[in-house]
Structure formats: structure tokens, C-alpha cells
Design a protein around this motif. Structure first.
Motif, PDB file in Angstrom:
ATOM      1  N   SER A   2      -4.599  -5.464  -2.666  1.00 22.62           N
ATOM      2  CA  SER A   2      -4.610  -4.158  -3.305  1.00 22.62           C
ATOM      3  C   SER A   2      -3.391  -3.367  -2.858  1.00 22.62           C
ATOM      4  CB  SER A   2      -5.884  -3.396  -2.932  1.00 22.62           C
ATOM      5  OG  SER A   2      -5.887  -2.136  -3.573  1.00 22.62           O
ATOM      6  N   GLN A   3      -2.265  -3.659  -3.471  1.00 22.85           N
ATOM      7  CA  GLN A   3      -1.002  -3.021  -3.121  1.00 22.85           C
ATOM      8  C   GLN A   3      -0.137  -2.998  -4.375  1.00 22.85           C
ATOM      9  OE1 GLN A   3       0.036  -4.450   0.843  1.00 22.85           O
ATOM     10  NE2 GLN A   3       2.140  -3.926   0.373  1.00 22.85           N
ATOM     11  N   HIS A   4       0.647  -1.937  -4.536  1.00 26.96           N
ATOM     12  CA  HIS A   4       1.294  -1.729  -5.827  1.00 26.96           C
ATOM     13  C   HIS A   4       2.287  -2.810  -6.236  1.00 26.96           C
ATOM     14  CE1 HIS A   4      -0.476   1.996  -7.033  1.00 26.96           C
ATOM     15  NE2 HIS A   4      -0.398   2.410  -5.787  1.00 26.96           N
ATOM     16  N   ASN A   5       2.973  -3.391  -5.274  1.00 26.46           N
ATOM     17  CA  ASN A   5       4.002  -4.360  -5.662  1.00 26.46           C
ATOM     18  C   ASN A   5       3.414  -5.741  -5.945  1.00 26.46           C
ATOM     19  OD1 ASN A   5       3.306  -4.466  -2.946  1.00 26.46           O
ATOM     20  ND2 ASN A   5       5.138  -5.624  -2.443  1.00 26.46           N
TER      21      ASN A   5
ATOM     22  N   ARG B 178      -4.135  12.837  -7.135  1.00 25.43           N
ATOM     23  CA  ARG B 178      -3.217  11.698  -7.074  1.00 25.43           C
ATOM     24  C   ARG B 178      -4.042  10.447  -7.340  1.00 25.43           C
ATOM     25  NH1 ARG B 178      -0.700  10.944  -1.770  1.00 25.43           N
ATOM     26  NH2 ARG B 178       1.253  10.189  -2.655  1.00 25.43           N
ATOM     27  N   LEU B 179      -3.505   9.547  -8.155  1.00 30.05           N
ATOM     28  CA  LEU B 179      -4.238   8.337  -8.521  1.00 30.05           C
ATOM     29  C   LEU B 179      -3.593   7.112  -7.867  1.00 30.05           C
ATOM     30  CD1 LEU B 179      -4.722   8.965 -12.360  1.00 30.05           C
ATOM     31  CD2 LEU B 179      -6.376   9.347 -10.548  1.00 30.05           C
ATOM     32  N   PRO B 180      -4.354   6.040  -7.701  1.00 30.35           N
ATOM     33  CA  PRO B 180      -3.781   4.797  -7.156  1.00 30.35           C
ATOM     34  C   PRO B 180      -3.035   4.031  -8.242  1.00 30.35           C
ATOM     35  CG  PRO B 180      -6.119   4.525  -7.534  1.00 30.35           C
ATOM     36  CD  PRO B 180      -5.802   5.933  -7.911  1.00 30.35           C
ATOM     37  N   ILE B 181      -2.091   4.724  -8.891  1.00 27.85           N
ATOM     38  CA  ILE B 181      -1.441   4.158 -10.071  1.00 27.85           C
ATOM     39  C   ILE B 181       0.065   4.386 -10.025  1.00 27.85           C
ATOM     40  CG2 ILE B 181      -1.144   4.566 -12.563  1.00 27.85           C
ATOM     41  CD1 ILE B 181      -4.172   4.951 -12.698  1.00 27.85           C
ATOM     42  N   GLU B 182       0.820   3.354 -10.402  1.00 30.97           N
ATOM     43  CA  GLU B 182       2.253   3.493 -10.635  1.00 30.97           C
ATOM     44  C   GLU B 182       2.534   3.038 -12.057  1.00 30.97           C
ATOM     45  OE1 GLU B 182       4.654   1.340  -7.814  1.00 30.97           O
ATOM     46  OE2 GLU B 182       5.284   3.171  -6.834  1.00 30.97           O
ATOM     47  N   SER B 183       3.382   3.759 -12.760  1.00 31.56           N
ATOM     48  CA  SER B 183       3.703   3.380 -14.129  1.00 31.56           C
ATOM     49  C   SER B 183       4.921   2.464 -14.152  1.00 31.56           C
ATOM     50  CB  SER B 183       3.984   4.624 -14.970  1.00 31.56           C
ATOM     51  OG  SER B 183       2.821   5.419 -15.020  1.00 31.56           O
TER      52      SER B 183
ATOM     53  N   ASN C  65       3.739   9.077  -8.555  1.00 35.74           N
ATOM     54  CA  ASN C  65       4.097   8.431  -9.810  1.00 35.74           C
ATOM     55  C   ASN C  65       4.924   9.341 -10.708  1.00 35.74           C
ATOM     56  OD1 ASN C  65       4.073   6.354 -11.656  1.00 35.74           O
ATOM     57  ND2 ASN C  65       2.082   6.876 -12.514  1.00 35.74           N
TER      58      ASN C  65
ATOM     59  N   GLY D 144      -0.845   9.518 -14.306  1.00 37.46           N
ATOM     60  CA  GLY D 144      -0.410  10.195 -13.092  1.00 37.46           C
ATOM     61  C   GLY D 144      -0.083  11.655 -13.361  1.00 37.46           C
ATOM     62  N   GLN D 145       0.653  11.914 -14.460  1.00 32.01           N
ATOM     63  CA  GLN D 145       1.037  13.293 -14.781  1.00 32.01           C
ATOM     64  C   GLN D 145      -0.153  14.139 -15.204  1.00 32.01           C
ATOM     65  OE1 GLN D 145       4.206  11.486 -16.782  1.00 32.01           O
ATOM     66  NE2 GLN D 145       4.410  11.217 -14.596  1.00 32.01           N
TER      67      GLN D 145
ATOM     68  N   PHE E  68     -10.923   2.061  -3.992  1.00 34.73           N
ATOM     69  CA  PHE E  68      -9.756   1.708  -3.181  1.00 34.73           C
ATOM     70  C   PHE E  68      -9.970   2.153  -1.742  1.00 34.73           C
ATOM     71  CE2 PHE E  68      -8.681   2.359  -7.563  1.00 34.73           C
ATOM     72  CZ  PHE E  68      -7.983   1.208  -7.875  1.00 34.73           C
ATOM     73  N   ASN E  69     -10.520   3.355  -1.610  1.00 32.25           N
ATOM     74  CA  ASN E  69     -10.744   3.906  -0.277  1.00 32.25           C
ATOM     75  C   ASN E  69     -11.953   3.270   0.406  1.00 32.25           C
ATOM     76  OD1 ASN E  69     -10.115   5.583   1.856  1.00 32.25           O
ATOM     77  ND2 ASN E  69     -11.388   7.265   1.112  1.00 32.25           N
TER      78      ASN E  69
ATOM     79  N   TYR F 134       6.019   3.111   1.631  1.00 30.25           N
ATOM     80  CA  TYR F 134       5.880   1.892   2.437  1.00 30.25           C
ATOM     81  C   TYR F 134       6.756   1.905   3.692  1.00 30.25           C
ATOM     82  CZ  TYR F 134       3.184  -0.402  -1.265  1.00 30.25           C
ATOM     83  OH  TYR F 134       2.223  -0.742  -2.164  1.00 30.25           O
TER      84      TYR F 134
ATOM     85  N   HIS G 234      -2.334   2.998  -1.645  1.00 27.43           N
ATOM     86  CA  HIS G 234      -2.824   3.178  -3.016  1.00 27.43           C
ATOM     87  C   HIS G 234      -2.297   4.405  -3.751  1.00 27.43           C
ATOM     88  CE1 HIS G 234      -6.421   1.021  -1.032  1.00 27.43           C
ATOM     89  NE2 HIS G 234      -5.644   0.124  -1.575  1.00 27.43           N
TER      90      HIS G 234
ATOM     91  N   ASP H 290      -5.208   4.873   2.855  1.00 26.87           N
ATOM     92  CA  ASP H 290      -5.414   4.990   1.409  1.00 26.87           C
ATOM     93  C   ASP H 290      -4.140   5.551   0.760  1.00 26.87           C
ATOM     94  OD1 ASP H 290      -6.894   4.737  -0.932  1.00 26.87           O
ATOM     95  OD2 ASP H 290      -7.747   6.750  -0.793  1.00 26.87           O
TER      96      ASP H 290
ATOM     97  N   TRP I 188      -9.509   2.026   9.401  1.00 24.42           N
ATOM     98  CA  TRP I 188      -9.261   2.574   8.072  1.00 24.42           C
ATOM     99  C   TRP I 188      -9.322   4.087   8.117  1.00 24.42           C
ATOM    100  CZ3 TRP I 188      -7.143   0.873   3.878  1.00 24.42           C
ATOM    101  CH2 TRP I 188      -7.258   1.630   2.717  1.00 24.42           C
TER     102      TRP I 188
ATOM    103  N   SER J   7      -3.484  -0.294  -8.196  1.00 27.08           N
ATOM    104  CA  SER J   7      -3.034  -1.120  -7.078  1.00 27.08           C
ATOM    105  C   SER J   7      -3.857  -2.392  -6.917  1.00 27.08           C
ATOM    106  CB  SER J   7      -3.023  -0.312  -5.780  1.00 27.08           C
ATOM    107  OG  SER J   7      -4.312   0.163  -5.495  1.00 27.08           O
TER     108      SER J   7
END
Lengths: 416, 90
Positions: free
Chosen positions: A411-414, A249-254, B46, A240-241, A398-399, B24, B42, B38, B33, A342
Motif C-alpha cells: 500500500s504505497q503510491h509508487n 486529504r485523500l490517499p490518492i495521487e492523480s 495531490n 484530491g481537489q 489505509f489507517n 518519502y 498514504h 498514514d 503505527w 495507494s
């Protein structure tokens, strides 16, 4: 120097004075054809395959700490190809085949041990799901055996088969799965890349990515600016950084994933075992420690350490599955920063910036992917086309809705 | 890690479930969509540092909370009811 048994004898007879450092410690040059950001397993493997298979040697790997100091040195060392999803199945199969030839290829002992993995199941429904997965693995050309309870008992007599809550119905046995010495994988790739002329530059933190007219032209680092025709991001955990430096921005959480190891014991667990009803998996290292882990801590974190509740959860799951481990003493625990995408699958792709590539989102499965990740990423960087084993690991999936959700969770982070 | 719920007071983090980034809280209105979806589902900043997330106090008052937290130190900086936070944001 080529490593061999003869070399060990020769050096042993001459006082071990002939061993040389396995790689150089060069200063960064002003310009490279390819700069790889991140000197972990995947970055080093990428450099190795770029040099070996695509003849590119004017390459630098920039690492802010020391080589292999991130997740490649902090995982539970499991290697397997038991994925079911189209795209992932081919990719991890490709990876396992590379693993099987890796030591000869690198001339380096990574202690790859195909001791087999057993995924236990605990209900009729789960048996059906695992039988299906086994069939998918076999149709991909990999191996899978469905064991019944007695088959499991022969392999692993120490499990608690009589527990009433989650009785063991059987297991899916993947014989070619196993473990490898994680540090040695990083070192082997580092040595192989260095021998082919790649500059491995440590203590060199990338602080900016230079883009002009939609094209990447280089990076800013703690050791000065470096120009580059192509820049490959490969810093899982911190993706992400790094991507933010290029305005992405990425579809990523650390998040943080913990792992644990006990004191060294005599050989007791021959295989890798995963528990089908709790978050728990275990193997025994060659040094004798029981290495085990569970699920992520589930909140965003860069702390490299976890909290007690997940630790308790893992210990409880372990005690339910094999009460004997209650007699072992826990020696260490640690946390690694996970790049959670995600949909739970990784990304190997170009970006919207010409010459900038992204390799990220390895979730908690990056180690087994190391050879294929490097191999496919190198192919993408050298040819600008995805490798046939990694056509679906796209950044835009993702998009566009072409997500790769191995666990069918969404496809969701949690959810991953 | 302990979280100070505005209704229940200082409680063990085991009583709570993290839902994810406060993105959220703001569900897009678009019917089909769109890039907004997105972003919502997504894409994430972060951050290594201060972030704001939704947590659910399932073993307590069952409130949704907005928690301001440091992802590097695990410090909890501020906790408020998500409904209050949303009104404040609007």
C-alpha cells in the motif's frame, strides 16, 4: 419518449422530426436534498439509482464541463468481473450483473457486448496463478475457463505463439466479460436520471463545500451557492481537489493513463485480449478501430496527455504479442487522469463530515464499475449504510491496515 | 520530458524512475503505527500545479533527486540532489 424499433420506423417515416433532446438543461435551484459533484458515469449512475431505487428525486448533478466529458468518455471500454480479492470480487460481480440488465433497465442501447476476455499466461507459475484466480471467480458465481495453448490458438490464431521470450502457455477465458459503448453509458444514465426528475446541471463548477458545525450544508459553485442536505463527491481524477474544499486529504495521487486507437479495420479481433508479460491489452471497437492501452505513466499528472516513452513501450508490447498490428496505422492517442489510490482499490464511504460522502480512487478500472459504483453509492447516501457489495471500500482502511491490495504489491503510491 | 540531473546534465526522462511525492524523504521515527505513518505512506495533497517529487537516476549516476515539477504542464522547474535538498530542509 420510449426508445424502440417501432419508434425508429415511425420517426423514419415522418422525417425524424419527433426526436427530442434526451435530457433538460435546467438552471440550478436554491436547495436540493442531494447534490452530486461530478457528472461522469459514476455521478450520473448514482443519481439514477437514488431516484429509481430510493425514491429521492430532489437531486442535482453538478458538472464543471459537459456530461460524460471525463474518464467515462476516455477509456478503453472494458467490462469484466475477474477480480479475486474478497470485497472486490463481490463488488465487480455485482457490477457485471447490473451491466447484463442495463440496457433493458435504462431503455438505452449501451452496446454492451459480452465478447469474452482472455488473460494470457506465459509460464507455469503464471498458469497456476490464473487457475487460482479462475477458481476464485467461479466460487463467486462468475465464469472462468482455463484455456491451453491450442484453445487460445482456436480463438486467436493471429497471436505469435512461437516467440521464444514469452511463449503463450494458455489463457484464462472470462466469457461474460467484454466491452460497452462508453459514451452511451453516460448518456443512458443521464437520460434515465433526468426522466425521474434529477437536475443535470452542466458548466457548473463547484468551488467550495460549506460545512457548519461538522455538518455539510451546501456548495459554492460558479453559478451561485446551492444548499444541500447531503453532498456526494464523485469526481475521480480530481478527487484530491474536491476533497481539499472540505479540508480533507485523500490517499490518492492523480496520474495519466494513455490509450490508443488505430484506423477502422475489418473485424479481426473477436475478444478482449490482455498480455500477461507486457503492459498491453486490446480489443476492436464496433467501428473497427483497434483500441489498446498499457500502464500509467507513473508520475503525478493532470495534463490529460502522456509522454512518448510509455507510448513506445505499449507499441513494443503489442508488436511482440501480435506482429500483425504493425500494419495498422495509429489514428489517435489520448490520456485520462487516474485517481490512483495507494492500494489500487476504490473508496465508497462516508467522511468525518456529517452528510458528506466520498466516491474516489478508481485507479484505471472505473468504467466497468460504473453501475455498481452508482448503485452502492446511492445506497450509502440514501440509507447511511454501505451496500453489502461494497462494505470493504472504506476510507479508513489505509489507517487501520484493512487495505485492498488486489495485486499484492503493497500500500504505497509508487507501487500501483 | 527531459530532466537536468545536477551530476549528468540534461537527460532523457527514460533514464529516471519516479518514486513519488517528496513526503518519502521524511520517514517517521515512530516505532509503531501512528498517524504520521498514514501521512507518510498514504495521504497526499495531490496538487494540480507545482509539486516536489523523488526521482531515481537509475540509468545514469544512480542518484536520488528531488524534482520540482508542474503536474499540469509537465514542466521541470528545479532538480537537485535529494541529499542536498534534505540538508536544506533540515
Amino acid at each position: 419518449m420510449r426508445y424502440s424499433g417501432w419508434q425508429v420506423i415511425k420517426q423514419g417515416l415522418t422525417g425524424n422530426r419527433g426526436w427530442k433532446p434526451a435530457w433538460r438543461d435546467p438552471a440550478p435551484k436554491a436547495e436540493y436534498d442531494v447534490v452530486i459533484i461530478g457528472g461522469g458515469g459514476h455521478g450520473l449512475a448514482t443519481a439514477y439509482y437514488l431516484a429509481k431505487e430510493h425514491g429521492l428525486t430532489n437531486i442535482a448533478v453538478l458538472e464543471k464541463g459537459y456530461l460524460g466529458g471525463g474518464n467515462v468518455g476516455r477509456n478503453t471500454t472494458i467490462v469484466r468481473a475477474n477480480y479475486g480479492l474478497e470485497g472486490n470480487s463481490q463488488f465487480y460481480s455485482h457490477s457485471l450483473k447490473l451491466w447484463e440488465g442495463l440496457e433493458q433497465d435504462l431503455n438505452y442501447n449501451v452496446m454492451h457486448s459480452q465478447r469474452g476476455i482472455v488473460n494470457l499466461f506465459h509460464s507455469d507459475g503464471q498458469r497456476d496463478a490464473y487457475a487460482r484466480r479462475g477458481n476464485m471467480m467461479m466460487s463467486q458465481g462468475d465464469d472462468a475457463i482455463l484455456l491451453d495453448r491450442e484453445g487460445c490458438r482456436k480463438l486467436m490464431p493471429f497471436l505469435d505463439y512461437e516467440q521464444t521470450r514469452f511463449p503463450i502457455f494458455g489463457g484464462l477465458y472470462h466469457k461474460r466479460g467484454g466491452t460497452a459503448r462508453h459514451d452511451a453509458v453516460a448518456w443512458g444514465y443521464a437520460r434515465g436520471a433526468d426522466q425521474r426528475g434529477v437536475d443535470l446541471i452542466q458548466k457548473c463548477e463547484v468551488t467550495g463545500i460549506d460545512v457548519e458545525n461538522g455538518k455539510v450544508v451546501g456548495v459554492q459553485t460558479s453559478r451561485g451557492a446551492i444548499r444541500a442536505k447531503k453532498v456526494a463527491m464523485c469526481a475521480a481524477g480530481r478527487s484530491g481537489q474536491v476533497a481539499a474544499m472540505a479540508g480533507m486529504r485523500l490517499p490518492i495521487e492523480s496520474t495519466v493513463l494513455q490509450a490508443f486507437v488505430t484506423e477502422g479495420l475489418k473485424p479481426v479481433i473477436d475478444n478482449v485480449i490482455t498480455y500477461g508479460m507486457g503492459h498491453f491489452y486490446i480489443s476492436q471497437s464496433d467501428k473497427g478501430g483497434l483500441v489498446f492501452g498499457g500502464d500509467i505513466d507513473f508520475y503525478a499528472s493532470y495534463a490529460s496527455r502522456g509522454n512518448l516513452p510509455m507510448m513506445e513501450h505499449v507499441m513494443e508490447a503489442g508488436m511482440t504479442l501480435m506482429p500483425m498490428i504493425g500494419k495498422a496505422k495509429l489514428l489517435r492517442s489520448w490520456g485520462g487522469i487516474m485517481d490512483m489510490s495507494s492500494d489500487g482499490s476504490p473508496i465508497i464511504d462516508k467522511t468525518h463530515i456529517d452528510g458528506l460522502y466520498v466516491n474516489a480512487g478508481w485507479c484505471y478500472g472505473g468504467f466497468k464499475a460504473t453501475p455498481a459504483s452508482g448503485h452502492c453509492y446511492a445506497h450509502l447516501i440514501a440509507t447511511d449504510r454501505p451496500h453489502e457489495a461494497a462494505t470493504r471500500h472504506r476510507l479508513d482502511r489505509f489507517n487501520t491496515g484493512r487495505i485492498m491490495d488486489e495485486e499484492s504489491k503493497g500500500s504505497q503510491h509508487n507501487l500501483h | 520530458m527531459r530532466i537536468k540531473c545536477p551530476l549528468c546534465g540534461d537527460r532523457d526522462s527514460r533514464e529516471f524512475t519516479p518514486m513519488g511525492h517528496e513526503t518519502y524523504m521524511n520517514r517517521p521515527d515512530d516505532e509503531g503505527w501512528s498517524p504520521a505513518w498514514d501521512n507518510y505512506l498514504h495521504l497526499r495533497d495531490n496538487p494540480a500545479g507545482v509539486t516536489r517529487e523523488l526521482w531515481y537516476h537509475g540509468a545514469g549516476c544512480t542518484s536520488w533527486l528531488r524534482v520540482e515539477r508542474d503536474t499540469v504542464t509537465h514542466d521541470i522547474l528545479r532538480v537537485e540532489l535529494a541529499s542536498d535538498a534534505k540538508r536544506g530542509n533540515a
